[in-house]
Scaffold this motif. Structure first.
Motif, PDB file in Angstrom:
ATOM      1  N   GLU A   6      33.111 123.763 -60.552  1.00  0.00           N
ATOM      2  CA  GLU A   6      34.003 124.181 -59.480  1.00  0.00           C
ATOM      3  C   GLU A   6      33.657 123.475 -58.169  1.00  0.00           C
ATOM      4  N   CYS A  22      38.573 123.161 -60.434  1.00  0.00           N
ATOM      5  CA  CYS A  22      37.649 123.310 -61.556  1.00  0.00           C
ATOM      6  C   CYS A  22      37.875 122.104 -62.463  1.00  0.00           C
ATOM      7  N   MET A  34      42.859 128.575 -68.906  1.00  0.00           N
ATOM      8  CA  MET A  34      41.856 128.583 -67.852  1.00  0.00           C
ATOM      9  C   MET A  34      41.998 129.828 -66.990  1.00  0.00           C
ATOM     10  N   TRP A  36      40.308 132.210 -63.607  1.00  0.00           N
ATOM     11  CA  TRP A  36      39.478 132.303 -62.405  1.00  0.00           C
ATOM     12  C   TRP A  36      39.020 133.759 -62.275  1.00  0.00           C
ATOM     13  N   VAL A  73      47.773 129.632 -59.274  1.00  0.00           N
ATOM     14  CA  VAL A  73      46.966 128.835 -60.187  1.00  0.00           C
ATOM     15  C   VAL A  73      47.863 127.795 -60.838  1.00  0.00           C
ATOM     16  N   ARG A  75      47.557 123.649 -63.082  1.00  0.00           N
ATOM     17  CA  ARG A  75      46.669 122.744 -63.788  1.00  0.00           C
ATOM     18  C   ARG A  75      47.248 121.349 -63.837  1.00  0.00           C
ATOM     19  N   CYS A  99      35.352 129.507 -62.633  1.00  0.00           N
ATOM     20  CA  CYS A  99      36.413 129.246 -63.596  1.00  0.00           C
ATOM     21  C   CYS A  99      35.844 129.373 -65.000  1.00  0.00           C
TER      22      CYS A  99
END
Length: 130
Positions: A6, A22, A34, A36, A73, A75, A99
């Motif tokens: 992270e 992350c 994933m 958090w 969030v 990715r 994470c």
């Protein structure tokens, strides 16, 4: 398993913003959901947000009620990285944020419990001053 690192934590005033990242090692990042999580001093670890795995680029995202509407969030599989965008931060958001990764998971039930994850990062400190 993947290794997770992270970054992006720091000190910010209430109402401010931070973006946590992350980064994951390995070539199978896209196969992982994933999450958090955070742990405040004297408190238990709590779920913050998660983004599912997907084979067709349709991802599900989940949030704790305490951060809904303020945190996002997302990715980037090309960069093997998941992000937590935190806006309108409050002093009660102060915690170590970590994470975690879990293979092939989609549902909220799969992702809300930290005990079900395969890999964890070391955490990054977020401090929000009032």
């Amino acid at each position: 398993q993947v290794q997770l690192v992270e970054s992006g934590g720091g000190l910010v005033q209430a109402g401010g913003s931070l973006r946590l990242a992350c980064a994951a090692s390995g070539r199978t990042f896209s196969a992982y959901a994933m999450g958090w999580f955070r742990r405040a001093p004297g408190k238990e670890r709590e779920f913050v947000a998660a983004i599912s795995w997907s084979s067709v680029s349709t991802y599900y995202t989940y949030y704790a009620d305490s951060v809904k509407g303020r945190f996002t969030v997302d990715r980037d599989n090309a960069k093997n990285t998941v992000y937590l965008h935190m806006n309108n931060l409050k002093p009660e958001d102060t915690a170590v944020y970590s994470c975690a990764a879990r293979r092939f998971s989609v549902s909220y039930r799969d992702l809300v419990s930290g005990g079900l994850y395969d890999s964890w990062g070391q955490g990054t400190q977020v401090t929000v001053s009032s």
